[in-house]
Scaffold this active site. Structure first.
Site, mmCIF file in Angstrom:
data_model
loop_
_atom_site.group_PDB
_atom_site.id
_atom_site.type_symbol
_atom_site.label_atom_id
_atom_site.label_comp_id
_atom_site.label_asym_id
_atom_site.label_seq_id
_atom_site.Cartn_x
_atom_site.Cartn_y
_atom_site.Cartn_z
ATOM 1 N N LYS A 85 45.074 31.438 44.801
ATOM 2 C CA LYS A 85 44.320 32.334 43.925
ATOM 3 C C LYS A 85 44.959 33.717 43.946
ATOM 4 O O LYS A 85 45.349 34.214 45.017
ATOM 5 C CB LYS A 85 42.866 32.394 44.409
ATOM 6 C CG LYS A 85 41.919 33.198 43.539
ATOM 7 C CD LYS A 85 40.493 33.100 44.092
ATOM 8 C CE LYS A 85 39.494 33.891 43.291
ATOM 9 N NZ LYS A 85 38.120 33.756 43.846
ATOM 10 N N SER A 159 34.712 32.385 40.799
ATOM 11 C CA SER A 159 35.833 33.090 40.216
ATOM 12 C C SER A 159 37.156 32.353 40.387
ATOM 13 O O SER A 159 38.144 32.656 39.726
ATOM 14 C CB SER A 159 35.952 34.485 40.863
ATOM 15 O OG SER A 159 36.190 34.384 42.264
ATOM 16 N N SER A 183 32.199 31.303 44.705
ATOM 17 C CA SER A 183 33.426 31.104 43.934
ATOM 18 C C SER A 183 34.280 29.944 44.406
ATOM 19 O O SER A 183 35.179 29.499 43.692
ATOM 20 C CB SER A 183 34.269 32.392 43.963
ATOM 21 O OG SER A 183 33.577 33.442 43.329
#
Length: 605
Positions: A85, A159, A183
């Site tokens: 990420k 997210s 997330s």
């Protein structure tokens, strides 16, 4: 045969190991294929590793093997592709947190990335996210809204949207995400994959752009629970350079109890989504079919704590994390993210302290409630929304997604998001199991059972689910053999169960043992000794938390003690032994084959 990357999409860690076992040099061909088949229109990626970045990683591994510094066994993730990420640093690759104006080029890997590289894994790219990890939707990014892998009209969840997407499609074996409010779980639920949200402080957050430092976790996405657990154990561990890293206390059980007690919220909210409600009802029935007992509990403390994360002073932690960006270039931020982060300026230091007092009180209530159960089960998300719907109500629908996730880190809990079948419209549905801190192994052990029972094709790969083995205990537990009064149903078994020891199996010693009924012991106890003229003796294996092992041993009276026993399969474990002088007045009961058999014959006689 010309290798293509698509041949390896959806491989588990075991399959990658098997592929490289005979020819480790295949690694170069694999990543050549990866670079040839890149899709530059895939908004799940923010940055892909170029040939130079891939070659540098591959060369380091091959050099270590050629020079004899390492063997393939030293690289448990040798040649396994993974994604990161883009709020987690990878040396030489830009970190943006999905905000181009925030972009910087780190010199060092984040701790978790460095540990995974050291295990042989190859970083193939940085993935898209809700900007500054602020959102559960996957749409708040200038790099594009990542679509759901099953229906592109729907959100992917965030997210960690990009990380979930590339795992679900089998483009990588696993990916790193982050989880502050859910997330690492919501996108797993929306894309039919595993999302392991570890205990805070187990995986270092050094080298991670903070969202809320007190609550941030690095999370793992994978196609199987076994893979997620393997990756977490390799990436995790104490990091002295991270002020929020924690030492494992070695007190948690290795597994759920044999007949798990699982809590369910007494009030369930699905926001009118009948399909998700029906899917959760099916999941509860499946848990009961696996032997679990479900009990409804008061969910008010959980709901109150969940509301604190965005409706109170806790939002100011996000303001602290990106305050410089907010002050310098507010127009460069996503409007929804900017509005949330700017909201933290409305709170005072007094508000922040009061928010912490409220959090502590609610967390204590939650922990006391969960102490009676193996886990809490909740829908990973109570509903899902289309991209169009999310554009109309970005804050309200985001809040709905966090109904069963927002409280987890505030209450210092561990969590595992699991696929749980499909809704009537073909979209995935997921459940999450939540337990106290450091119960990650127990969650994963049950998660393997759950996933095998579901037997769903993992992610969107349409491949059959590969066989999994239950996570093995490690340094956090001690496997102990018991032969007498500590067996199940015997008077001292509570000395194990009250210390969260878990039954493993029944088996026997090797051939070289004799068993004696000791004289003048209360309750009656046997003594086990090695002998050249012995036979196998029945026993039970139990896994006890390492920190509780000393307490257990301290209660063992002479002439008994703990030594090392050899089992029928040739392995060795800790177990009960007896001092030789105690055998002078003991009765040899070896021929009965075990303590319970002797007791049964003895009482019948």
């Amino acid at each position: 045969m010309t290798l293509t990357w698509s041949l390896f999409q959806g491989y588990t860690l075991t399959q990658w190991r098997e592929y490289y076992a005979a020819q480790p040099e295949r690694i170069s061909d694999i990543f050549d294929a990866f670079t040839r088949e890149q899709n530059n229109d895939d908004c799940a990626w923010i940055c892909r590793a170029d040939n130079a970045a891939l070659s540098a990683q591959i060369t380091a591994l091959q050099t270590a093997l050629r020079q004899g510094e390492k063997t393939l066994a030293d690289f448990p993730l040798y040649g396994v592709p993974f994604a990161v990420k883009d709020n987690i640093d990878v040396a030489g690759m830009p970190t943006t947190a999905a905000c181009p104006a925030f972009r910087y080029l780190p010199d060092h890997d984040a701790t978790v990335v460095a540990r995974l590289k050291a295990a042989g894994a190859i970083v193939v790219g940085k993935t898209n996210l809700d900007q500054f990890a602020t959102g559960l939707v996957g749409t708040r990014s200038p790099y594009g809204a990542v679509p759901n892998t099953f229906n592109p009209d729907y959100v992917s969840g965030g997210s960690s949207s990009g990380s979930a997407s590339v795992v679900a499609r089998g483009l990588v074996a696993f990916a790193l995400g982050t989880d502050t409010a859910g997330s690492g779980r919501v996108p797993a639920g929306f894309n039919n994959i595993i999302g392991l949200k570890p205990t805070k402080g187990w995986l270092s957050t050094r080298g991670v752009v903070p969202a809320c430092r007190l609550n941030d976790c690095v999370s793992i996405f994978a196609l199987t629970v076994a893979d997620a657990w393997s990756v977490a154990t390799l990436a995790g561990g104490y990091d002295a350079a991270d002020p929020y890293s924690r030492q494992h206390p070695h007190t948690a059980p290795a597994r759920f109890t044999d007949a798990p007690r699982i809590a369910v919220p007494d009030r369930l909210e699905f926001f009118g989504d009948a399909q998700s409600e029906a899917a959760f009802s099916r999941s509860l029935a499946q848990l009961e079919a696996m032997g679990a007992t479900l009990e409804h509990i008061d969910f008010s403390a959980f709901s109150e704590l969940a509301a604190q994360l965005y409706s109170g002073a806790w939002v100011a932690e996000r303001t602290v994390a990106v305050g410089k960006m907010l002050a310098r270039d507010p127009d460069e931020m996503d409007p929804t993210v900017r509005g949330i982060v700017a909201g933290g300026l409305n709170y005072s230091a007094c508000d922040a302290w009061q928010a912490e007092y409220t959090r502590a009180g609610l967390a204590r209530r939650i922990q006391q409630q969960l102490a009676r159960y193996d886990a809490l089960v909740v829908p990973t998300s109570p509903t899902i929304r289309t991209l169009h719907e999310m554009a109309q109500e970005p804050v309200r629908y985001n809040s709905q997604f966090g109904t069963y996730t927002n409280f987890t880190n505030l209450a210092d809990l561990s969590a595992l998001a699991l696929p749980a079948g499909f809704r009537a419209d073909g979209l995935p549905f997921g459940i999450t199991l939540i337990a106290p801190a450091w119960h990650d192994l127990a969650l994963s052990a049950f998660g393997v059972r759950w996933q095998q029972a579901q037997s769903l094709p993992p992610g969107a790969t349409e491949k059959p689910l590969a066989p999994q083995t239950r996570p093995e205990i490690g340094k956090d537990h001690v496997r102990v053999a018991v032969v007498g009064a500590h067996l199940r149903g015997q008077p001292l078994n509570h000395q194990l169960t009250t210390r969260d020891a878990r039954f493993v199996c029944e088996t026997t010693t090797g051939d070289g043992y004799r068993l004696y009924a000791l004289a003048n012991t209360t309750p009656p106890k046997p003594g086990l000794v090695r002998s050249d003229e012995g036979q196998p003796i029945a026993l039970e294996l139990w896994d006890i938390p390492l920190a509780r092992f000393g307490e257990f041993v301290a209660e063992i009276p002479a002439p008994l003690g703990i030594g090392t026993l050899e089992l029928a399969d040739g392995s060795s474990v800790k177990g009960f032994i007896c001092e030789p002088q105690a055998l002078n007045h003991a009765t040899d009961i070896t021929s009965w084959g075990g303590w319970k058999a002797w007791l049964a014959r003895h009482h019948r006689a």
